[in-house]
Design a protein around this motif. Structure first.
Motif, PDB file in Angstrom:
ATOM      1  N   ASP A   1      60.149 -86.818 -34.410  1.00 35.19           N
ATOM      2  CA  ASP A   1      61.268 -87.194 -33.539  1.00 35.19           C
ATOM      3  C   ASP A   1      61.705 -85.936 -32.792  1.00 35.19           C
ATOM      4  N   TYR A   2      61.650 -85.952 -31.458  1.00 35.20           N
ATOM      5  CA  TYR A   2      62.081 -84.765 -30.718  1.00 35.20           C
ATOM      6  C   TYR A   2      63.138 -85.128 -29.684  1.00 35.20           C
ATOM      7  N   VAL A   3      63.969 -84.156 -29.350  1.00 32.43           N
ATOM      8  CA  VAL A   3      65.057 -84.363 -28.400  1.00 32.43           C
ATOM      9  C   VAL A   3      64.613 -83.900 -27.012  1.00 32.43           C
ATOM     10  N   ILE A   4      64.890 -84.703 -26.007  1.00 38.86           N
ATOM     11  CA  ILE A   4      64.527 -84.337 -24.637  1.00 38.86           C
ATOM     12  C   ILE A   4      65.389 -83.172 -24.143  1.00 38.86           C
ATOM     13  N   ASN A   5      64.940 -82.538 -23.072  1.00 41.91           N
ATOM     14  CA  ASN A   5      65.710 -81.474 -22.434  1.00 41.91           C
ATOM     15  C   ASN A   5      66.759 -82.119 -21.518  1.00 41.91           C
ATOM     16  N   ILE A   6      67.970 -82.229 -22.030  1.00 43.07           N
ATOM     17  CA  ILE A   6      69.037 -82.912 -21.294  1.00 43.07           C
ATOM     18  C   ILE A   6      69.426 -82.138 -20.042  1.00 43.07           C
ATOM     19  N   THR A   7      69.364 -80.812 -20.090  1.00 44.62           N
ATOM     20  CA  THR A   7      69.687 -79.989 -18.925  1.00 44.62           C
ATOM     21  C   THR A   7      68.805 -80.368 -17.741  1.00 44.62           C
ATOM     22  N   GLU A   8      67.507 -80.486 -17.990  1.00 43.66           N
ATOM     23  CA  GLU A   8      66.577 -80.813 -16.906  1.00 43.66           C
ATOM     24  C   GLU A   8      66.741 -82.253 -16.437  1.00 43.66           C
ATOM     25  N   LEU A   9      67.084 -83.160 -17.352  1.00 46.65           N
ATOM     26  CA  LEU A   9      67.356 -84.540 -16.940  1.00 46.65           C
ATOM     27  C   LEU A   9      68.563 -84.591 -16.017  1.00 46.65           C
ATOM     28  N   LYS A  10      69.618 -83.872 -16.396  1.00 43.59           N
ATOM     29  CA  LYS A  10      70.830 -83.854 -15.576  1.00 43.59           C
ATOM     30  C   LYS A  10      70.558 -83.260 -14.190  1.00 43.59           C
ATOM     31  N   ALA A  11      69.583 -82.342 -14.127  1.00 43.31           N
ATOM     32  CA  ALA A  11      69.214 -81.736 -12.839  1.00 43.31           C
ATOM     33  C   ALA A  11      68.266 -82.633 -12.037  1.00 43.31           C
ATOM     34  N   LYS A  12      67.969 -83.801 -12.575  1.00 41.39           N
ATOM     35  CA  LYS A  12      67.028 -84.751 -11.970  1.00 41.39           C
ATOM     36  C   LYS A  12      65.626 -84.161 -11.845  1.00 41.39           C
ATOM     37  N   ASN A  13      65.321 -83.249 -12.748  1.00 42.18           N
ATOM     38  CA  ASN A  13      63.986 -82.655 -12.788  1.00 42.18           C
ATOM     39  C   ASN A  13      63.091 -83.554 -13.627  1.00 42.18           C
ATOM     40  N   TYR A  14      62.807 -84.735 -13.091  1.00 37.69           N
ATOM     41  CA  TYR A  14      62.057 -85.735 -13.847  1.00 37.69           C
ATOM     42  C   TYR A  14      60.625 -85.299 -14.118  1.00 37.69           C
ATOM     43  N   ALA A  15      60.075 -84.461 -13.234  1.00 40.98           N
ATOM     44  CA  ALA A  15      58.717 -83.958 -13.455  1.00 40.98           C
ATOM     45  C   ALA A  15      58.664 -83.130 -14.732  1.00 40.98           C
ATOM     46  N   TYR A  16      59.702 -82.328 -14.979  1.00 37.12           N
ATOM     47  CA  TYR A  16      59.758 -81.525 -16.201  1.00 37.12           C
ATOM     48  C   TYR A  16      59.884 -82.428 -17.425  1.00 37.12           C
ATOM     49  N   VAL A  17      60.787 -83.393 -17.348  1.00 34.47           N
ATOM     50  CA  VAL A  17      61.005 -84.305 -18.481  1.00 34.47           C
ATOM     51  C   VAL A  17      59.707 -85.047 -18.817  1.00 34.47           C
ATOM     52  N   LYS A  18      59.009 -85.489 -17.783  1.00 28.50           N
ATOM     53  CA  LYS A  18      57.740 -86.194 -17.994  1.00 28.50           C
ATOM     54  C   LYS A  18      56.688 -85.256 -18.570  1.00 28.50           C
ATOM     55  N   LYS A  19      56.600 -84.032 -18.038  1.00 24.49           N
ATOM     56  CA  LYS A  19      55.629 -83.054 -18.540  1.00 24.49           C
ATOM     57  C   LYS A  19      55.873 -82.758 -20.010  1.00 24.49           C
ATOM     58  N   GLU A  20      57.156 -82.583 -20.385  1.00 20.83           N
ATOM     59  CA  GLU A  20      57.502 -82.327 -21.775  1.00 20.83           C
ATOM     60  C   GLU A  20      57.102 -83.503 -22.658  1.00 20.83           C
ATOM     61  N   MET A  21      57.420 -84.704 -22.214  1.00 19.19           N
ATOM     62  CA  MET A  21      57.101 -85.890 -23.002  1.00 19.19           C
ATOM     63  C   MET A  21      55.592 -86.059 -23.153  1.00 19.19           C
ATOM     64  N   GLN A  22      54.858 -85.814 -22.084  1.00 19.33           N
ATOM     65  CA  GLN A  22      53.397 -85.907 -22.158  1.00 19.33           C
ATOM     66  C   GLN A  22      52.828 -84.913 -23.154  1.00 19.33           C
ATOM     67  N   ALA A  23      53.379 -83.703 -23.145  1.00 20.81           N
ATOM     68  CA  ALA A  23      52.898 -82.670 -24.072  1.00 20.81           C
ATOM     69  C   ALA A  23      53.183 -83.048 -25.517  1.00 20.81           C
ATOM     70  N   MET A  24      54.371 -83.580 -25.772  1.00 21.22           N
ATOM     71  CA  MET A  24      54.738 -83.952 -27.131  1.00 21.22           C
ATOM     72  C   MET A  24      53.935 -85.160 -27.622  1.00 21.22           C
ATOM     73  N   VAL A  25      53.779 -86.144 -26.756  1.00 16.95           N
ATOM     74  CA  VAL A  25      53.009 -87.332 -27.126  1.00 16.95           C
ATOM     75  C   VAL A  25      51.553 -86.963 -27.370  1.00 16.95           C
ATOM     76  N   ALA A  26      50.981 -86.131 -26.494  1.00 19.77           N
ATOM     77  CA  ALA A  26      49.582 -85.719 -26.657  1.00 19.77           C
ATOM     78  C   ALA A  26      49.380 -84.961 -27.970  1.00 19.77           C
ATOM     79  N   THR A  27      50.330 -84.096 -28.302  1.00 19.33           N
ATOM     80  CA  THR A  27      50.232 -83.330 -29.546  1.00 19.33           C
ATOM     81  C   THR A  27      50.266 -84.257 -30.755  1.00 19.33           C
ATOM     82  N   CYS A  28      51.173 -85.196 -30.742  1.00 18.83           N
ATOM     83  CA  CYS A  28      51.273 -86.148 -31.859  1.00 18.83           C
ATOM     84  C   CYS A  28      50.047 -87.050 -31.947  1.00 18.83           C
ATOM     85  N   HIS A  29      49.631 -87.587 -30.805  1.00 18.82           N
ATOM     86  CA  HIS A  29      48.520 -88.542 -30.813  1.00 18.82           C
ATOM     87  C   HIS A  29      47.193 -87.874 -31.158  1.00 18.82           C
ATOM     88  N   LYS A  30      47.089 -86.591 -30.881  1.00 17.12           N
ATOM     89  CA  LYS A  30      45.895 -85.842 -31.295  1.00 17.12           C
ATOM     90  C   LYS A  30      45.714 -85.909 -32.804  1.00 17.12           C
TER      91      LYS A  30
END
Length: 237
Positions: free
Chosen positions: A94-123
């Motif tokens: 269970d991981y917490v998203i980067n709320i600072t980047e979400l608030k900045a509407k930096n959705y590319a960062y939020v998506k990149k972070e989520m992809q990295a975490m999901v890929a690490t887990c699914h590996k």
């Protein structure tokens, strides 16, 4: 759908994330998880090895919280901590998203972070739960996060850490479920302390419940079913 008492127990991530938790507290958490057949113990990352050892040769998972509860870490740091937790026996994350980047509407960062975490887990064939911390978010931000999670194909999206200004709300669970539908599961956590609240979250669409009051909730549900002379409770979602 009809839920037996064991079905309800298997929805519960039995939780102790307190900074002052002792080894005795962690053993008690694991012993209770085994006794009541909960799905997982939800613990801080550093407790992964201890709890995995306690739960060895059971079907109860060890769930490590990453970047918890503030999430003020880099993507690389979160990935490193995830790998470390898994190496030490965690088999849910269970991981917490980067709320600072979400608030900045930096959705590319939020998506990149989520992809990295999901890929690490699914590996490692391990489910990844993404904690939104809804108490700090607008409805539009919750919707946007759910849309990103659906696209990335994470396993769960989760309402809260339980350490924010408020926890799970029925309306938020409904909103999250409405966006991801059956593509992503929803975990409700934070402030779920009794059987009525537990059942309300399940009815709203929660597929997993994170709480520290799982024992009390299961005992209350058992008493309710005994009083009603039923072996299951029907939940309409």
């Amino acid at each position: 759908m009809k839920y037996t008492l064991d079905d309800f127990a298997r929805l519960i991530d039995h939780t102790n994330l307190h900074a002052d938790a002792t080894h005795e507290d962690m053993k008690k958490l694991c012993d209770e998880a085994k006794k009541y057949h909960f799905k997982m113990v939800a613990i801080n990352q550093v407790q992964s090895a201890f709890c995995a050892k306690q739960l060895k040769e059971t079907d109860i998972d060890t769930g490590a919280a990453i970047a918890f509860p503030l999430s003020q870490q880099s993507i690389a740091s979160k990935v490193f901590d995830t790998e470390d937790a898994i190496k030490n026996g965690a088999n849910e994350i269970d991981y917490v998203i980067n709320i600072t980047e979400l608030k900045a509407k930096n959705y590319a960062y939020v998506k990149k972070e989520m992809q990295a975490m999901v890929a690490t887990c699914h590996k490692h064939n391990i489910p990844c739960k993404v904690i939104f911390e809804n108490c700090y978010l607008t409805k539009e931000e919750i919707k946007k996060l759910a849309e990103i999670a659906k696209e990335v194909k994470t396993d769960f999206i989760k309402t809260s850490t339980g350490f924010g200004s408020s926890g799970a709300k029925v309306e938020d669970v409904k909103l999250m479920k409405a966006i991801v539908k059956n593509d992503v599961r929803v975990k409700a956590a934070g402030g779920i302390r009794d059987s009525d609240t537990f059942l309300a979250m399940v009815r709203a669409g929660a597929d997993r419940i994170g709480c520290s009051k799982g024992v009390q909730i299961i005992k209350a549900l058992k008493q309710r079913m005994t009083d009603d002379k039923v072996s299951s409770i029907e939940i309409k979602r």
